[in-house]
Write a protein that holds these residues in place. Structure first.
Motif, mmCIF file in Angstrom:
data_model
loop_
_atom_site.group_PDB
_atom_site.id
_atom_site.type_symbol
_atom_site.label_atom_id
_atom_site.label_comp_id
_atom_site.label_asym_id
_atom_site.label_seq_id
_atom_site.Cartn_x
_atom_site.Cartn_y
_atom_site.Cartn_z
ATOM 1 N N SER A 1 122.898 -9.892 -25.078
ATOM 2 C CA SER A 1 122.599 -9.372 -26.350
ATOM 3 C C SER A 1 124.225 -9.552 -27.052
ATOM 4 O O SER A 1 124.031 -9.676 -28.116
ATOM 5 N N VAL A 2 124.911 -9.083 -26.371
ATOM 6 C CA VAL A 2 126.278 -9.115 -27.148
ATOM 7 C C VAL A 2 126.768 -10.744 -27.474
ATOM 8 O O VAL A 2 127.304 -10.949 -28.522
ATOM 9 N N SER A 3 126.443 -11.496 -26.594
ATOM 10 C CA SER A 3 126.735 -12.966 -26.823
ATOM 11 C C SER A 3 126.018 -13.260 -28.278
ATOM 12 O O SER A 3 126.457 -13.949 -29.072
ATOM 13 N N VAL B 1 127.331 -14.478 -31.986
ATOM 14 C CA VAL B 1 127.000 -15.575 -32.550
ATOM 15 C C VAL B 1 126.162 -15.501 -34.033
ATOM 16 O O VAL B 1 126.554 -16.001 -35.024
ATOM 17 N N THR B 2 125.559 -14.467 -33.865
ATOM 18 C CA THR B 2 124.747 -14.186 -35.248
ATOM 19 C C THR B 2 125.665 -13.566 -36.106
ATOM 20 O O THR B 2 125.760 -14.086 -37.607
ATOM 21 N N ASP B 3 126.692 -12.833 -35.895
ATOM 22 C CA ASP B 3 127.622 -12.181 -36.610
ATOM 23 C C ASP B 3 128.602 -13.404 -37.313
ATOM 24 O O ASP B 3 128.861 -13.324 -38.638
ATOM 25 N N ILE B 4 128.878 -14.276 -36.536
ATOM 26 C CA ILE B 4 129.660 -15.190 -37.018
ATOM 27 C C ILE B 4 128.904 -16.259 -37.812
ATOM 28 O O ILE B 4 129.378 -16.446 -39.206
ATOM 29 N N LEU B 5 127.432 -16.433 -37.611
ATOM 30 C CA LEU B 5 126.792 -17.352 -38.538
ATOM 31 C C LEU B 5 126.579 -16.573 -39.826
ATOM 32 O O LEU B 5 126.707 -17.156 -41.099
ATOM 33 N N ILE B 6 126.373 -15.328 -39.940
ATOM 34 C CA ILE B 6 125.962 -14.778 -41.288
ATOM 35 C C ILE B 6 127.433 -14.796 -41.922
ATOM 36 O O ILE B 6 127.427 -14.937 -43.392
ATOM 37 N N LYS B 7 128.577 -14.349 -41.426
ATOM 38 C CA LYS B 7 129.830 -14.390 -42.099
ATOM 39 C C LYS B 7 130.107 -15.780 -42.759
ATOM 40 O O LYS B 7 130.520 -15.830 -43.845
ATOM 41 N N ALA C 1 120.495 -3.626 -32.717
ATOM 42 C CA ALA C 1 119.337 -4.184 -32.866
ATOM 43 C C ALA C 1 119.099 -5.339 -31.696
ATOM 44 O O ALA C 1 118.107 -5.580 -31.265
ATOM 45 N N MET C 2 120.037 -6.252 -31.691
ATOM 46 C CA MET C 2 120.094 -7.282 -30.632
ATOM 47 C C MET C 2 119.890 -6.438 -29.192
ATOM 48 O O MET C 2 119.363 -7.466 -28.435
ATOM 49 N N GLY C 3 120.594 -5.327 -29.000
ATOM 50 C CA GLY C 3 120.398 -5.012 -27.596
ATOM 51 C C GLY C 3 118.835 -4.476 -27.195
ATOM 52 O O GLY C 3 118.435 -4.719 -26.434
ATOM 53 N N ILE C 4 118.377 -3.813 -28.502
ATOM 54 C CA ILE C 4 116.773 -3.454 -28.327
ATOM 55 C C ILE C 4 115.966 -4.506 -28.013
ATOM 56 O O ILE C 4 114.998 -4.593 -27.379
ATOM 57 N N ILE C 5 116.259 -5.652 -29.047
ATOM 58 C CA ILE C 5 115.477 -6.956 -29.018
ATOM 59 C C ILE C 5 115.508 -7.428 -27.442
ATOM 60 O O ILE C 5 114.488 -7.882 -27.062
ATOM 61 N N PRO D 1 132.358 -17.496 -28.965
ATOM 62 C CA PRO D 1 132.181 -16.490 -29.857
ATOM 63 C C PRO D 1 132.976 -15.547 -30.106
ATOM 64 O O PRO D 1 133.156 -15.058 -31.462
ATOM 65 N N LEU D 2 133.951 -14.912 -29.021
ATOM 66 C CA LEU D 2 134.579 -13.711 -29.261
ATOM 67 C C LEU D 2 135.779 -14.178 -29.968
ATOM 68 O O LEU D 2 136.339 -13.450 -30.978
#
Length: 136
Positions: A35-37, A41-47, A73-77, A119-120
């Motif tokens: 979920s962190v990975s 990736v989602t954060d980078i794409l949004i930015k 949210a990604m952790g819960i998903i 991604p990090l």
């Protein structure tokens, strides 16, 4: 989804074999690391999308402290997916992994390292390279 499941399995193998965790702890850790990975990736794409197409939205996203909500949210998903929708079954992955050649296994571990580290590093580079000014 098969790639996501296999990514989870590779994280599980790494945590179980290298870090010497118990089976259940390794499953939970693999779920959270996956979920962190995905969150990074989602954060980078949004930015990047907001930076290219709508700079004011990018500034609001940057300073809006939305990232912790994205990670939760990604952790819960991820927990819902790996423990609810798709029951975690390691035996299927073990047999598939055992059927691969040494070369294919090395490629999988290189891909895992790439997915875990890049991604990090990209997110940290975005912090240092793109520092938006506050729009009043």
């Amino acid at each position: 989804m098969k790639a996501l499941n296999f990514l989870w399995y590779l994280y599980y193998r790494f945590i179980f074999n290298t870090c010497k965790r118990e089976k259940n702890d390794a499953k939970w850790s693999a779920t959270l690391v996956t979920s962190v990975s995905i969150s990074l990736v989602t954060d980078i794409l949004i930015k990047l999308f907001c930076y290219i197409y709508n700079y004011s939205l990018f500034v609001r996203y940057w300073y809006g402290n939305i990232v912790p909500y994205l990670f939760v949210a990604m952790g819960i998903i991820s927990i819902g997916y790996f423990y609810g929708i798709h029951k975690v079954n390691i035996d299927d992955f073990d047999s598939a992994y055992a059927s691969y050649s040494r070369r294919k296994r090395k490629c999988l571990w290189l891909i895992l390292g790439f997915v875990a580290i890049v991604p990090l590093v990209l997110d940290l580079l975005l912090v240092f390279l793109i520092k938006p000014e506050m729009i009043q």
